[in-house]
Motif scaffolding. Sequence first.
Motif, short mmCIF file in Angstrom:
data_model
loop_
_atom_site.label_atom_id
_atom_site.label_comp_id
_atom_site.label_asym_id
_atom_site.label_seq_id
_atom_site.Cartn_x
_atom_site.Cartn_y
_atom_site.Cartn_z
N LYS A 46 1.08 13.26 3.32
CA LYS A 46 -0.21 12.63 3.11
C LYS A 46 -0.23 11.31 3.86
CE LYS A 46 -3.39 10.78 -0.32
NZ LYS A 46 -4.52 11.01 0.61
N VAL A 47 -1.05 11.24 4.90
CA VAL A 47 -1.16 9.99 5.67
C VAL A 47 -2.13 9.07 4.95
CG1 VAL A 47 -1.87 8.95 7.84
CG2 VAL A 47 -0.63 11.12 7.86
N ILE A 48 -1.68 7.88 4.62
CA ILE A 48 -2.53 6.95 3.88
C ILE A 48 -2.92 5.72 4.71
CG2 ILE A 48 -1.57 7.62 1.63
CD1 ILE A 48 -0.51 4.30 2.47
N ARG A 88 -11.22 -1.84 4.35
CA ARG A 88 -9.97 -1.08 4.47
C ARG A 88 -9.04 -1.63 5.55
NH1 ARG A 88 -10.40 3.89 4.13
NH2 ARG A 88 -12.49 3.95 3.23
N LEU A 127 -11.10 9.62 7.19
CA LEU A 127 -9.79 10.05 6.69
C LEU A 127 -9.29 9.17 5.55
CD1 LEU A 127 -8.06 10.88 10.11
CD2 LEU A 127 -9.15 12.48 8.51
N ASN A 128 -10.11 8.19 5.19
CA ASN A 128 -9.78 7.26 4.10
C ASN A 128 -8.42 6.60 4.30
OD1 ASN A 128 -10.34 5.83 1.79
ND2 ASN A 128 -9.57 7.40 0.40
N LEU A 129 -8.23 6.00 5.47
CA LEU A 129 -6.98 5.34 5.80
C LEU A 129 -7.07 3.83 5.57
CD1 LEU A 129 -6.08 7.04 9.22
CD2 LEU A 129 -5.39 7.73 6.90
N TRP A 130 -5.97 3.25 5.10
CA TRP A 130 -5.78 1.82 5.26
C TRP A 130 -5.52 1.57 6.75
CZ3 TRP A 130 -6.88 -1.53 1.59
CH2 TRP A 130 -6.73 -1.19 0.25
N ILE A 157 0.79 -1.24 0.00
CA ILE A 157 0.00 0.00 0.00
C ILE A 157 0.82 1.28 0.00
CG2 ILE A 157 -2.01 -1.07 1.13
CD1 ILE A 157 -1.07 0.31 3.75
N VAL A 158 2.10 1.21 0.33
CA VAL A 158 2.88 2.44 0.50
C VAL A 158 3.57 2.84 -0.80
CG1 VAL A 158 4.91 3.43 1.65
CG2 VAL A 158 3.24 2.11 2.97
N ASN A 159 3.40 4.11 -1.18
CA ASN A 159 4.19 4.70 -2.24
C ASN A 159 5.19 5.68 -1.60
OD1 ASN A 159 3.30 3.75 -4.96
ND2 ASN A 159 1.30 4.31 -4.14
#
Lengths: 393, 393
Positions: free
Chosen positions: A170-172, A231, A202-205, A112-114
Motif C-alpha cells: 500500500k503506497v501512502i 497533503r 491516489l490519496n498520497l502524502w 506518516i509511515v506505519n
Amino acid sequence: MSKELNPLSRLVERIPHDPMLDFLDKVGPVENLIDLGFGDPDFAVGQTTKEAFKQSIDADHSHYADGQGILPLRQAACHFYNDKYACGIQGPDDILVTVGAAESINLALMAIVNPRDGVMIVEPEYSQYSNSVLLAGGQKVPVDTATSDFKLTPELIQRTYDQAAAQGIKVIAIIVNYPNNPTGSSYNLDELTALANTFEKLNLWVLSDEIYAEQTFKGSHHSLYAIIPERTILITGLSKSHSMTGYRLGFVIAHGAVMTAMRKIQDTLVTCVATPIQEAAASALTLDPDAGIKTRSRYLMRVSKVAHALTDLGFHADIPTGAFYVWAKIPDKFGDDAFPFCVELAQKAGVQIFPGSIFSDTAKAYVRISCAGADKDLDTAINRLSAYLKKPA
Amino acid sequence: MSKELNPLSRLVERIPHDPMLDFLDKVGPVENLIDLGFGDPDFAVGQTTKEAFKQSIDADHSHYADGQGILPLRQAACHFYNDKYACGIQGPDDILVTVGAAESINLALMAIVNPRDGVMIVEPEYSQYSNSVLLAGGQKVPVDTATSDFKLTPELIQRTYDQAAAQGIKVIAIIVNYPNNPTGSSYNLDELTALANTFEKLNLWVLSDEIYAEQTFKGSHHSLYAIIPERTILITGLSKSHSMTGYRLGFVIAHGAVMTAMRKIQDTLVTCVATPIQEAAASALTLDPDAGIKTRSRYLMRVSKVAHALTDLGFHADIPTGAFYVWAKIPDKFGDDAFPFCVELAQKAGVQIFPGSIFSDTAKAYVRISCAGADKDLDTAINRLSAYLKKPA
C-alpha cells in the motif's frame, strides 16, 4: 569474558552501504584532485548573516530555544516562502525549524509511515530518501524516470502505484524533489497541476523537497504546497539558497495533525535547533532574501559552460532546468556504465565526478557533475577532461 | 474536496502528551514569575569558546562537516573524557558528535531496539527517555526507585527484569542517568561495579547518560564506560559542563558494531552537526576544560542553600550528590500530591517548581527545584516560598 551482545536493529542493518563510498574507495587517494562530485556551494554566507550570528553569540543566546523554532525565524520563513512562491502558508505555526532538510525528511516520514507502508521514491535519487524511508519502517517503491526523460508523469505514477498494489504494497506517500538532484529536472505549473491531481486521486502524502527552488533557471519555481497544501509536507531550508550547508538549517512546512505529530518527534529527537543559528537564519531571510538570486546567475553560467563543454566532447548534456548539477550521458564509446569511466577520470585526469549508478541502476551511463565549486576549479576540470578525452587510447 | 488523508504513524500517536505542558497550562500566565522549573544554566559560555565560534564564522567554515564529527573535536573529547573519568575510550573513531545528548539517546536506541524489545527506564525520569524508546519501536519497562531511596540496586534490576519476562517482554537494554535528573542520585565505584555485574549477567545494553558528570558534589564521578565498555553506550555533551544547552552539542561514545550502526543513522537523520558549533566545542574542551569545575562550586552553593531553606520550612530535602536540582518531599500537611501545591505556589507566590508527578507516578509528593538560574532569583524565590508557607491558611 563478556557474553555475546544483543543483536542490533534489523531496520538499521537494512540501510545499505552508501554506493558513493564504494566509488570513493575505488578511486582512492589522488593528488590535486578537483572534486566536482559533492554539492557543497563555494559561496560564502552573506556578511549581514554572519554578523547576526556573531551578535547572537556575543549576546549569550546560548540557551534552549522553542522546539518548533524561534518565532522571528518562523515568521520570516512564512513571509519568504509566501512572497517568493505564493505558498499560502497560513502562519508560523505551520513551520518547524529543523537540523537541515535531512531532519525535515525524517520528521515527515516518521510522522506518516506505519510498518511496511510503501513510499514512492523518484529515481535517479539522492540516497537520503531511501534510507530515511527504511529508518521510518517503510518500504521503498521506486519510480524509475529513466524512460520518461527523468520526469514524473501521471501515467508513470499510476502504473507504479498499481504494480506496488499488485505486490500487496500500500503506497501512502511519494517523495518528489524539484529542481532535482541529480537530474536538474523541474516542472511547469501545468505539469505540477497534473501531478497534484494524481497525488490527490491516489490519496498520497506528498513530501515535496524544494530545497533547490532558488536555483531555477528556466521559468519560475511553483510549489506543490500552493496547489495541494492539505497533503503536501514542504521540505526546504537555507543550505542552497543562502549557501549555508554547514549551518544545518532546514524547515518542514505542513498544516494540521501532521505538524502536531512532527512537533512531538522534534521534541524527542533533538529538542531544538541551536539558538544562534536560528537567529542567523532569521537575519538571512529578512536582510538577505535575494542571496539565492545572486548566486543563481553564477550557477547558470557554470552549468551552461559545463553542459556546452561536455556536448563538444561527445556527451549528451543539456543545461538543467534547475539545481546546480549537470546530468550527462557519457559518449557511446565508453559503454553503458560510467563507473569505470569515472574511476579512470579521477585517477588519470584528476577530476572527480559521480557515476549515475550512485543514483540509479537504470541510469548507469550518466554522470553527475556538481557546479557548486569554484569557477577556476571548473575551468581547470574542463581542460583536464578535454585533454583526457582527446588523448589517443 | 480533498479525500480523508492517510492516517498518521501509530508509533508517534503513542508518544504521550508532555505532563510538563499540562502543569504549565494549569499554572497559566503569572506576572513576575521566578522559574525554578527548567534546567537551563544561567552561566555564559566561556569567552575563548565564543571567540572560537566567531572565528569559525568569519573563516567561512559554513560547509558540511564529516558526519561523525570533525576530527579535532573527537580527539579533544576522547582526551577530555579519558582524562577526567578514565573512560578508556580507544580513540576518536569511538566518538560521534550529535545534536545534543537528546540525539545521542535516539541514535543509541534506534541502533539497538527491535520491535517490542523492552528497555528499562529508571523512574523518576525525565520524559525524553520514554519517548525515545517509543519512537524507536521499543517498550518502556519502568524501574521504580521510589522505594529504594531513588537509587538502582542489583536486586531491583533483577526483579524488574524477571517481572517483564513473566509478561513476555524481553528486556534488552537499560537507560541509566547519574548524577540523576531529577533526584540528584549518583553511585560510588562499588555500587557501580555491582550494577555493572548485573547488567552483564542480564546481557543488557547500557545507555549511560552522564551529562551531569561535572556536577558531582560528593566523591568522584565514575563512568560505566570504564567498567563495561563493550556494552555501554555513553551519552554526554557540553550542555551542562560548558553551559551550552542552546548550542546543541552532544556525544555518543561506543565501540564496535553499535558505533557503525549509529554512524549510519546519523548520516540519514541529520547529515552532520553544524560546523562552527563543532569548532567552538573543540575549543571549549581544549582551552576551557575546567568550565564545569568552576560552575560546580556555584551550583553546590545553590543546592545547599535551597536544601537547607526547604528543610527549615518542613520539607524533606537533602543536598544532592550531583546535577543541579533539589529533589524534596513537600511538608506532610500538603498531602501526597505536590501538583496542586506547585500550581498554588506559582500562582500565589510567583515561584515555579515542578511537581514530582511530571517525573513519576510514585513520587507525587516530591518536587524538583532547579538551581540552574541566577543566584538573586534563587534568593528571591526562597523568600517568597518562606513567606507563602508561613502565611496563615
